[in-house]
Design a protein around this motif. Structure first.
Motif, PDB file in Angstrom:
ATOM      1  N   ILE A   1       0.836  -1.310  -0.216  1.00  0.00           N
ATOM      2  CA  ILE A   1       0.042  -0.143   0.055  1.00  0.00           C
ATOM      3  C   ILE A   1       0.916   1.291   0.061  1.00  0.00           C
ATOM      4  O   ILE A   1       0.572   2.115  -0.590  1.00  0.00           O
ATOM      5  N   ASN A   2       1.953   1.315   1.006  1.00  0.00           N
ATOM      6  CA  ASN A   2       2.661   2.434   0.950  1.00  0.00           C
ATOM      7  C   ASN A   2       3.520   2.696  -0.404  1.00  0.00           C
ATOM      8  O   ASN A   2       3.661   3.925  -0.906  1.00  0.00           O
ATOM      9  N   LEU A   3       4.017   1.637  -1.308  1.00  0.00           N
ATOM     10  CA  LEU A   3       4.506   1.889  -2.394  1.00  0.00           C
ATOM     11  C   LEU A   3       3.457   2.184  -3.282  1.00  0.00           C
ATOM     12  O   LEU A   3       3.885   3.185  -4.033  1.00  0.00           O
ATOM     13  N   ALA A   4       2.410   1.777  -3.504  1.00  0.00           N
ATOM     14  CA  ALA A   4       1.450   2.410  -4.269  1.00  0.00           C
ATOM     15  C   ALA A   4       1.230   3.788  -3.980  1.00  0.00           C
ATOM     16  O   ALA A   4       1.009   4.723  -5.205  1.00  0.00           O
ATOM     17  N   ILE A   5       1.234   4.483  -2.877  1.00  0.00           N
ATOM     18  CA  ILE A   5       0.720   5.544  -2.526  1.00  0.00           C
ATOM     19  C   ILE A   5       2.074   6.544  -2.795  1.00  0.00           C
ATOM     20  O   ILE A   5       1.951   7.568  -3.622  1.00  0.00           O
ATOM     21  N   GLU A   6       3.052   6.345  -2.305  1.00  0.00           N
ATOM     22  CA  GLU A   6       4.480   7.244  -2.926  1.00  0.00           C
ATOM     23  C   GLU A   6       4.824   7.193  -4.352  1.00  0.00           C
ATOM     24  O   GLU A   6       4.787   8.225  -4.864  1.00  0.00           O
ATOM     25  N   ASN A   7       4.505   5.804  -5.001  1.00  0.00           N
ATOM     26  CA  ASN A   7       5.098   5.871  -6.278  1.00  0.00           C
ATOM     27  C   ASN A   7       4.078   6.700  -7.113  1.00  0.00           C
ATOM     28  O   ASN A   7       4.550   7.235  -8.341  1.00  0.00           O
ATOM     29  N   TYR A   8       2.632   6.553  -6.877  1.00  0.00           N
ATOM     30  CA  TYR A   8       1.749   7.381  -7.462  1.00  0.00           C
ATOM     31  C   TYR A   8       1.886   8.796  -7.425  1.00  0.00           C
ATOM     32  O   TYR A   8       1.919   9.406  -8.400  1.00  0.00           O
ATOM     33  N   ALA A   9       2.089   9.119  -6.202  1.00  0.00           N
ATOM     34  CA  ALA A   9       2.273  10.664  -6.100  1.00  0.00           C
ATOM     35  C   ALA A   9       3.514  11.029  -6.731  1.00  0.00           C
ATOM     36  O   ALA A   9       3.384  12.337  -7.384  1.00  0.00           O
ATOM     37  N   LEU A  10       4.689  10.349  -7.016  1.00  0.00           N
ATOM     38  CA  LEU A  10       5.812  10.874  -7.825  1.00  0.00           C
ATOM     39  C   LEU A  10       5.253  10.798  -9.312  1.00  0.00           C
ATOM     40  O   LEU A  10       5.558  11.904 -10.191  1.00  0.00           O
ATOM     41  N   LEU A  11       4.733   9.646  -9.793  1.00  0.00           N
ATOM     42  CA  LEU A  11       4.340   9.503 -10.900  1.00  0.00           C
ATOM     43  C   LEU A  11       3.498  10.918 -11.473  1.00  0.00           C
ATOM     44  O   LEU A  11       3.793  11.533 -12.596  1.00  0.00           O
ATOM     45  N   ARG A  12       2.491  11.480 -10.641  1.00  0.00           N
ATOM     46  CA  ARG A  12       1.784  12.502 -11.191  1.00  0.00           C
ATOM     47  C   ARG A  12       2.591  13.825 -11.276  1.00  0.00           C
ATOM     48  O   ARG A  12       2.393  14.437 -12.229  1.00  0.00           O
ATOM     49  N   ARG A  13       3.705  13.912 -10.326  1.00  0.00           N
ATOM     50  CA  ARG A  13       4.465  15.081 -10.648  1.00  0.00           C
ATOM     51  C   ARG A  13       5.321  15.047 -11.679  1.00  0.00           C
ATOM     52  O   ARG A  13       5.601  15.989 -12.339  1.00  0.00           O
ATOM     53  N   LEU A  14       5.907  13.975 -12.150  1.00  0.00           N
ATOM     54  CA  LEU A  14       6.668  13.698 -13.297  1.00  0.00           C
ATOM     55  C   LEU A  14       6.016  14.024 -14.576  1.00  0.00           C
ATOM     56  O   LEU A  14       6.401  14.559 -15.597  1.00  0.00           O
ATOM     57  N   TRP A  15       4.678  13.804 -14.506  1.00  0.00           N
ATOM     58  CA  TRP A  15       3.724  14.115 -15.651  1.00  0.00           C
ATOM     59  C   TRP A  15       3.233  15.390 -15.846  1.00  0.00           C
ATOM     60  O   TRP A  15       3.128  16.017 -16.831  1.00  0.00           O
ATOM     61  N   ARG A  16       3.319  16.292 -14.660  1.00  0.00           N
ATOM     62  CA  ARG A  16       2.796  17.464 -14.516  1.00  0.00           C
ATOM     63  C   ARG A  16       3.796  18.528 -14.335  1.00  0.00           C
ATOM     64  O   ARG A  16       3.424  19.762 -14.571  1.00  0.00           O
ATOM     65  N   GLU A  17       4.877  18.426 -13.914  1.00  0.00           N
ATOM     66  CA  GLU A  17       6.032  19.452 -13.786  1.00  0.00           C
ATOM     67  C   GLU A  17       7.150  19.111 -14.679  1.00  0.00           C
ATOM     68  O   GLU A  17       7.568  17.739 -14.740  1.00  0.00           O
ATOM     69  N   ASP A  18       7.533  20.038 -15.267  1.00  0.00           N
ATOM     70  CA  ASP A  18       8.845  20.015 -16.363  1.00  0.00           C
ATOM     71  C   ASP A  18      10.053  19.596 -15.426  1.00  0.00           C
ATOM     72  O   ASP A  18      10.905  18.765 -16.159  1.00  0.00           O
ATOM     73  N   VAL A  19      10.324  20.127 -14.236  1.00  0.00           N
ATOM     74  CA  VAL A  19      11.608  19.686 -13.503  1.00  0.00           C
ATOM     75  C   VAL A  19      10.950  19.340 -12.041  1.00  0.00           C
ATOM     76  O   VAL A  19      10.179  20.051 -11.585  1.00  0.00           O
ATOM     77  N   VAL A  20      11.708  18.061 -11.792  1.00  0.00           N
ATOM     78  CA  VAL A  20      11.050  17.822 -10.461  1.00  0.00           C
ATOM     79  C   VAL A  20      12.312  17.351  -9.444  1.00  0.00           C
ATOM     80  O   VAL A  20      13.206  16.693  -9.849  1.00  0.00           O
ATOM     81  N   ASP A  21      12.195  17.745  -8.299  1.00  0.00           N
ATOM     82  CA  ASP A  21      12.953  17.556  -7.107  1.00  0.00           C
ATOM     83  C   ASP A  21      12.240  16.747  -6.183  1.00  0.00           C
ATOM     84  O   ASP A  21      11.033  17.200  -5.709  1.00  0.00           O
ATOM     85  N   TRP A  22      12.696  15.819  -5.791  1.00  0.00           N
ATOM     86  CA  TRP A  22      11.813  14.773  -5.307  1.00  0.00           C
ATOM     87  C   TRP A  22      12.879  13.818  -4.162  1.00  0.00           C
ATOM     88  O   TRP A  22      13.912  13.446  -4.522  1.00  0.00           O
ATOM     89  N   GLU A  23      12.129  13.689  -2.869  1.00  0.00           N
ATOM     90  CA  GLU A  23      12.881  12.491  -2.126  1.00  0.00           C
ATOM     91  C   GLU A  23      11.809  11.757  -1.317  1.00  0.00           C
ATOM     92  O   GLU A  23      10.888  12.118  -0.876  1.00  0.00           O
TER      93      GLU A  23
END
Length: 377
Positions: free
Chosen positions: A130-152
């Motif tokens: 469940i935690n993987l699904a939540i974190e990974n999808y949050a990152l995926l959304r940013r990768l598609w919606r932001e041209d430059v991503v800083d993430w940890e």
């Protein structure tokens, strides 16, 4: 309303002949089924993602890219994209690439998968599903919606100034469905983002499906995306048809009895009574499918599983002819009757692009009005 088929890509012996198709034969059969789906007027073809025998669809975008080149209107989707064991960066890039190749005829369904050993094969722990699904999808959304991503985060290395390429077609990411059979956390995730919720109810009774869909609808409204009735819902289903219902039952019984998932369990009669599986005439399929609306409300996508349990390709193509000629036209007409005006259609690339442009115009008008107000002041 969208109608389509989904495949899990199992390589299963035909119990009536004992013959097992080769992996190559099964893969080519899935392509033929997708092409047939477009030929008979269906809207969607969806493939699963599996990395273990007896399944072959380990690379959905490879298959869907191949299908894209051989179809013109079919929406290419997944019945599971493993958000837990795939790198979100690779998902972002692969499906954006597919978007461009297919001229936007792409969406996908996120899922956790149901095969425990897959997690360690890809360096993950199933207890973190469940935690993987939540974190990974949050990152995926940013990768598609932001041209430059800083993430940890917790589950992958940090990103600094990262740009996923190619960018989504027309700046509009593929629409996402979140698929779950039993996890309210996934329904919650779909509701939070205003995404679609696909309940693959092929093994579950109506009361369970009703609870899951109602929970998603309520949470969708809670997060301000619209009324519960405007939430985006998809359902699964299984059918086997012949003109005569007795012929359908007689022909399908050995496949049911020996199927990898439900074989050697409940009887065919008990299973069809308790779940959405319909084995019978086209009219019986119509009646059973229309009954889904009684407990799921007006929904947007109906996918059928038809090529499983060792059924030969010839038989599956015959099933698809019946689906396209006698079932789906009636379902389209009947589901349209009484459908409230406020219930949206299933999102497509074009509808999402139109909405994005309208939102951009509204934002520009608001800024212009604000600038004018400041100038006057």
């Amino acid at each position: 309303m969208q109608f389509g088929i989904f495949t899990v890509g199992d390589v299963t012996p035909d119990p009536t002949t004992g013959r097992t198709p080769t992996e190559g034969e099964r893969i080519k059969a899935m392509v033929a089924i997708a092409q047939k789906a477009e030929e008979i007027g269906l809207d969607v073809f969806a493939t699963g993602e599996h990395h273990n025998p007896p399944f072959v669809p380990s690379s959905p975008t490879t298959m869907l890219g191949y299908v894209a080149a051989r179809t013109e209107s079919l929406i290419l989707s997944t019945s599971t994209t493993l958000i837990t064991t795939n790198d979100p960066v690779k998902i972002a890039e692969d499906y954006a690439m597919l978007q461009h190749l297919a001229d936007g005829r792409v969406d996908l369904m996120m899922g956790r998968g149901n095969t425990g050993p897959v997690y360690p094969w890809f360096g993950q722990d199933i207890r973190e599903g469940i935690n993987l699904a939540i974190e990974n999808y949050a990152l995926l959304r940013r990768l598609w919606r932001e041209d430059v991503v800083d993430w940890e985060g917790k589950f992958r290395t940090p990103l600094q100034g990262f740009t996923s390429t190619p960018r989504p077609l027309d700046g509009v990411p593929p629409f996402v469905w979140h698929g779950s059979i039993r996890s309210p956390e996934i329904a919650e995730q779909a509701a939070y983002y205003g995404d679609g919720f696909f309940h693959n109810n092929i093994f579950w009774p109506a009361d369970h499906t009703k609870r899951m869909v109602e929970f998603y609808r309520k949470r969708y409204a809670h997060y301000g995306h619209g009324t519960p009735e405007q939430a985006i819902v998809g359902l699964g289903g299984q059918v086997f048809m012949r003109k005569n219902s007795q012929d359908a039952v007689r022909e399908f019984r050995p496949y049911f009895d020996n199927a990898p998932v439900y074989g050697h369990g409940p009887s065919l009669e008990d299973f069809t009574e308790q779940t959405p599986l319909t084995v019978g005439s086209p009219q019986q399929v119509i009646e059973k499918t229309l009954s889904f609306r009684e407990y799921a409300g007006d929904y947007q996508r109906q996918l059928f599983l038809m090529d499983h349990a060792g059924l030969p390709l010839k038989t599956v193509l015959e099933q698809l002819d019946l689906l396209g000629e006698e079932v789906v036209p009636v379902l389209r007409e009947e589901f349209a009757k009484g459908r409230p005006a406020g219930v949206p259609e299933a999102p497509t690339h074009q509808s999402l692009l139109t909405a994005a442009r309208k939102a951009g115009e509204k934002k520009a008008e608001g800024k212009k009005a604000e600038d004018k107000k400041e100038a006057v002041a």
